[in-house]
Structures are given as structure tokens and as C-alpha cells.
Design an enzyme around this catalytic site. Structure first.
Site, PDB file in Angstrom:
ATOM      1  N   GLY A  15       0.839  -1.204   0.000  1.00  0.00           N
ATOM      2  CA  GLY A  15       0.000   0.000   0.000  1.00  0.00           C
ATOM      3  C   GLY A  15       0.870   1.247   0.000  1.00  0.00           C
ATOM      4  NE  ARG A  76      -2.032  -4.609  -1.713  1.00  0.00           N
ATOM      5  CZ  ARG A  76      -1.605  -4.112  -0.541  1.00  0.00           C
ATOM      6  NH1 ARG A  76      -0.606  -4.680   0.103  1.00  0.00           N
ATOM      7  NH2 ARG A  76      -2.179  -3.061  -0.011  1.00  0.00           N
ATOM      8  CG  ASP A 107       3.877  -6.862   7.729  1.00  0.00           C
ATOM      9  OD1 ASP A 107       3.244  -6.473   6.725  1.00  0.00           O
ATOM     10  OD2 ASP A 107       3.322  -7.363   8.724  1.00  0.00           O
ATOM     11  CB  THR A 130       2.560   0.897   6.177  1.00  0.00           C
ATOM     12  OG1 THR A 130       1.224   0.703   6.644  1.00  0.00           O
ATOM     13  CG2 THR A 130       3.499   0.563   7.313  1.00  0.00           C
ATOM     14  CG  ASP A 132      -2.323   0.460   8.776  1.00  0.00           C
ATOM     15  OD1 ASP A 132      -3.112   1.415   8.737  1.00  0.00           O
ATOM     16  OD2 ASP A 132      -2.455  -0.567   8.098  1.00  0.00           O
ATOM     17  CG  ASP A 134       1.157  -2.312  10.501  1.00  0.00           C
ATOM     18  OD1 ASP A 134       2.008  -1.645   9.895  1.00  0.00           O
ATOM     19  OD2 ASP A 134       0.370  -3.075   9.922  1.00  0.00           O
ATOM     20  NE  ARG A 176      -8.746  -4.664   6.202  1.00  0.00           N
ATOM     21  CZ  ARG A 176      -8.164  -4.180   5.117  1.00  0.00           C
ATOM     22  NH1 ARG A 176      -6.874  -4.294   4.939  1.00  0.00           N
ATOM     23  NH2 ARG A 176      -8.879  -3.588   4.188  1.00  0.00           N
TER      24      ARG A 176
HETATM   25  P1  ATP Z   1       0.807  -2.981   3.438  1.00  0.00           P
HETATM   26  O1  ATP Z   1       1.195  -2.739   4.870  1.00  0.00           O
HETATM   27  O2  ATP Z   1       0.335  -1.766   2.769  1.00  0.00           O
HETATM   28  O3  ATP Z   1      -0.107  -4.157   3.248  1.00  0.00           O
HETATM   29  P2  ATP Z   1       2.882  -4.729   2.576  1.00  0.00           P
HETATM   30  O4  ATP Z   1       4.269  -4.522   2.136  1.00  0.00           O
HETATM   31  O5  ATP Z   1       2.685  -5.540   3.839  1.00  0.00           O
HETATM   32  O6  ATP Z   1       2.185  -3.324   2.672  1.00  0.00           O
HETATM   33  P3  ATP Z   1       1.826  -6.900   0.943  1.00  0.00           P
HETATM   34  O7  ATP Z   1       0.777  -6.866  -0.104  1.00  0.00           O
HETATM   35  O8  ATP Z   1       1.652  -7.816   2.086  1.00  0.00           O
HETATM   36  O9  ATP Z   1       2.031  -5.380   1.396  1.00  0.00           O
HETATM   37  O10 ATP Z   1       3.221  -7.281   0.246  1.00  0.00           O
HETATM   38  C1  ATP Z   1       3.683  -6.561  -0.887  1.00  0.00           C
HETATM   39  C2  ATP Z   1       4.323  -7.501  -1.863  1.00  0.00           C
HETATM   40  O11 ATP Z   1       5.436  -8.163  -1.236  1.00  0.00           O
HETATM   41  C3  ATP Z   1       3.429  -8.649  -2.331  1.00  0.00           C
HETATM   42  O12 ATP Z   1       2.563  -8.271  -3.373  1.00  0.00           O
HETATM   43  C4  ATP Z   1       4.466  -9.662  -2.798  1.00  0.00           C
HETATM   44  O13 ATP Z   1       4.922  -9.348  -4.091  1.00  0.00           O
HETATM   45  C5  ATP Z   1       5.615  -9.455  -1.803  1.00  0.00           C
HETATM   46  N1  ATP Z   1       5.502 -10.495  -0.754  1.00  0.00           N
HETATM   47  C6  ATP Z   1       4.737 -10.473   0.346  1.00  0.00           C
HETATM   48  N2  ATP Z   1       4.857 -11.642   1.046  1.00  0.00           N
HETATM   49  C7  ATP Z   1       5.718 -12.398   0.330  1.00  0.00           C
HETATM   50  C8  ATP Z   1       6.250 -13.720   0.501  1.00  0.00           C
HETATM   51  N3  ATP Z   1       5.919 -14.486   1.542  1.00  0.00           N
HETATM   52  N4  ATP Z   1       7.116 -14.178  -0.433  1.00  0.00           N
HETATM   53  C9  ATP Z   1       7.470 -13.408  -1.479  1.00  0.00           C
HETATM   54  N5  ATP Z   1       6.988 -12.167  -1.693  1.00  0.00           N
HETATM   55  C10 ATP Z   1       6.132 -11.674  -0.814  1.00  0.00           C
END
Ligand code: ATP
Length: 328
Positions: A15, A76, A107, A130, A132, A134, A176
Site C-alpha cells: 500500500g 502487489r 511487512d 505504511t 498504519d 504497525d 485492521r
Molecule cells: P501494506 O502494509 O500496505 O499491506 P505490505 O508490504 O505488507 O504493505 P503486501 O501486499 O503484504 O504489502 O506485500 C507486498 C508484496 O510483497 C506482495 O505483493 C508480494 O509481491 C511481496 N511479498 C509479500 N509476502 C511475500 C512472501 N511471503 N514471499 C514473497 N513475496 C512476498
């Protein structure tokens, strides 16, 4: 001695949050300062897999420190979750001679970066972006402060109409799994109650508390509700419940939604992003990898990515108490 880093790539993933552009700018300019080549990767991990890179110099990031969103775009990527996808990403980076990667995201993005490092030994560094807040290992994530200001501004406006009509407003804010936004904006916006995922107030106590504030002479009320609150009802069901169990209030709902992610980053987020970008690049040039840059006790500190991913942030109990006292 780790091999010295000569070309660094930077991407934004997950995000978006205000301050990501300021962090990209800081990474690019720190690379320029140290005479290291820098590449921007478009669409997060998708761009790594597609080879969608652009060489960036100090001037290419002019005029973005004050812009919300991310000029590199975010995405994503399902394919990056597969070994084949990550292999393509590695091949593209190698072909370009890139030997370090800064990931600005949450994360999930850090988990992807860590797996990528474990598979290919590719140096990675994380910057927490992010709204949040978090992520373990930093008191503030990029965008949190801006989101707080955006939400408080919205609450102030809603209060104007609430008090003109003796209304009770339930205002839903992002969060969330954690209530950091709700708790802070609840205090700053003068909310009567704050519902967060970390605490289940219970429906009866909520109604009791709202009745109490009505009796004490308040003619309008604001209840801030985090998306993931544990009271067991969504915000519209909450409205119906309070409508049925309380008299004298016209109850309304306002879901703030994605506007919380947008807008120009606050001064705090711009400074934080600049500090984080400098630290991330310089740590990488010093041979460090698999860390997240964070703000702890107003210093830039490195937390192992693994801890940043697995660690949990805690709600500030002192703030909870302050909010209880303030709603007297
Ligand atoms: P937000 O806090 O906004 O959700 P985020 O970084 O946690 O941000 P995610 O959608 O969970 O957002 O992860 C972003 C991208 O990171 C995913 O679309 C994927 O490409 C990669 N990713 C997440 N988890 C994994 C994993 N276990 N293995 C490989 N790539 C991953």
C-alpha cells in the site's frame, strides 16, 4: 569483506503512503552523493520481474518531496511470491549490474525482500512505508504522521456538523490489526470513545459511556472506530445498535477510507523519509544487509528484517489512559 556496492535499486511496494516519494528522493540523492548509480524500479516487485527499471540521478527526483503517493508506483505482485518470479527478478537485476536493493513498503514487502536475500544472497534494506504504524523496530512508519493530520482535519469538520445537529458520529479510520491511528486521532479530535482492535470495550459499556457523556451536558459525540475493532459489529451495525438502545441522538456514520492514504506528506514525514533514505543507503554501502531502518529514541537504528516482520507493535497504554481521562 562483503563485495562493495556499486549500483542500488529502489522500489515502493504494498500500500502506498505519504512520504514514499520523499524516501525515493533521499535514496537517489544519497547514492548520487556517494557516486553510486541508482535505479528506480516501477510497480514494486512486478517491475523487478518485468525489468522495468530507470536510471535516476539527483535531478530526476526534483519536485517530489511534497507529493503524496509514489512516482515509482506500487503493486502487489503474485509472481514474486513464486521461486520462478524471484529468479526472473534476480536475472534482471544481475543483467543490469545492480547489486543492492532498497525496499520501501510494509511487512509483506520485507518478507519478500528477506526471502529474495536468502535465495540469492542479494543485499536488501527496508524502509517502513505504511500509514498504519504497525511495524516493529520504529516508533513511526512513513506516512503515519501525515495520516493522523489528515484524519484529525476530517474529524474537526465532522464535529462542526455533529454539534450543529446534536449528532453522534461513528467515524471509521484505517487500522485492521492495530489501533495506533484511532487512538491518536481520537485523543487529538476529542472523541468520546475510541474503539481499537487491541481492546474490546463491549457494547453495553459503550452505550453506558455515551449516555454518561450525554447526561454530563454534551450535545454531540464522536466515536472513533478502527477498522479492525473487536466489539463484534461493523460500523453500520454499531450505528443500528446505538440507535435502538439510546435516545436523543441522531446517529450517523462516516467511513473515511482511502483519503487517509493520500495528500502531501507532513514536515515530520518528509524529514523522517530523508533520514531513512540516507541511513538505508549508507548502511548498505557499509556492507550491511537484511535490516530495516527505523526511528527509535529519535535516532536512526537498524532492526534485522526478520525481527521487523515478526515483532508486534504495542498500543501505548498511557495514551489509552489519557483518552479515558479526556472523555470525562
Ligand atoms: P501494506 O502494509 O500496505 O499491506 P505490505 O508490504 O505488507 O504493505 P503486501 O501486499 O503484504 O504489502 O506485500 C507486498 C508484496 O510483497 C506482495 O505483493 C508480494 O509481491 C511481496 N511479498 C509479500 N509476502 C511475500 C512472501 N511471503 N514471499 C514473497 N513475496 C512476498
Amino acid at each position: 569483506m562483503p563485495k562493495s556496492i556499486e549500483k542500488i535499486a529502489v522500489l515502493t511496494s504494498g500500500g502506498d503512503s505519504p512520504g514514499m516519494n520523499a524516501a525515493v528522493r533521499a535514496v537517489v540523492r544519497t547514492c548520487a552523493f556517494h557516486n553510486v548509480e541508482c535505479y528506480g524500479v516501477y510497480q514494486g516487485y512486478e517491475g523487478l520481474i518485468e525489468g522495468d527499471f530507470k536510471k535516476m540521478d539527483a535531478r530526476s527526483v526534483k519536485g517530489i518531496i511534497n507529493k503524496g503517493g509514489t512516482i515509482l508506483k506500487s503493486a502487489r505482485s503474485k509472481e514474486f511470491r513464486t521461486k520462478e518470479g524471484r529468479q526472473k527478478a534476480y536475472d534482471n537485476l544481475s543483467e543490469e549490474g545492480i547489486d543492492g536493493l532498497v525496499v520501501i513498503g510494509g511487512d509483506g514487502s520485507f518478507t519478500g525482500a528477506l526471502i529474495f536475500n536468502q535465495e540469492f544472497g542479494f543485499p536488501v534494506m527496508g524502509i517502513p512505508g505504511t500509514i498504519d504504524n504497525d511495524i516493529f523496530g520504529t516508533s513511526h512508519t512513513l506516512g503515519f504522521d501525515t495520516a493522523l493530520n489528515t484524519v484529525v482535519d476530517a474529524i474537526d469538520k465532522i464535529r462542526d456538523t455533529a454539534s450543529s445537529h446534536n449528532r453522534l458520529f461513528f467515524i471509521e479510520v484505517m487500522g485492521r490489526d492495530v489501533g495506533h491511528i484511532a487512538l491518536n486521532v481520537g485523543i487529538a479530535g476529542g472523541a468520546e470513545e475510541i474503539l481499537i482492535p487491541e481492546e474490546d470495550l463491549g457494547l453495553d459499556r459503550l452505550v453506558e459511556s455515551l449516555n454518561k457523556s450525554r447526561k454530563s451536558g454534551k450535545s454531540s459525540s464522536i466515536v472513533v472506530v478502527a477498522e479492525g475493532d473487536k466489539i463484534g459489529k461493523n460500523i453500520f451495525e454499531l450505528k443500528d445498535y446505538v440507535d435502538e438502545n439510546m435516545e436523543g441522538y441522531d446517529v450517523r456514520v462516516s467511513v473515511l477510507g482511502h483519503m487517509q492514504r493520500g495528500g502531501a506528506p507532513s514536515c515530520f514525514d518528509r524529514v523522517l523519509a530523508s533520514r531513512m533514505g540516507v541511513k538505508a543507503v549508507e548502511a548498505m554501502l557499509n556492507g550491511q544487509s537484511n535490516y530495516m531502518v527505523g526511528l527509535l529514541d529519535n535516532k536512526m537504528e537498524l532492526t534485522p528484517l526478520d525481527n521487523a516482520i515478526k515483532g508486534k507493535t504495542k498500543i501505548n497504554l498511557e495514551l489509552l489512559r489519557v483518552s479515558d481521562i479526556m472523555s470525562t
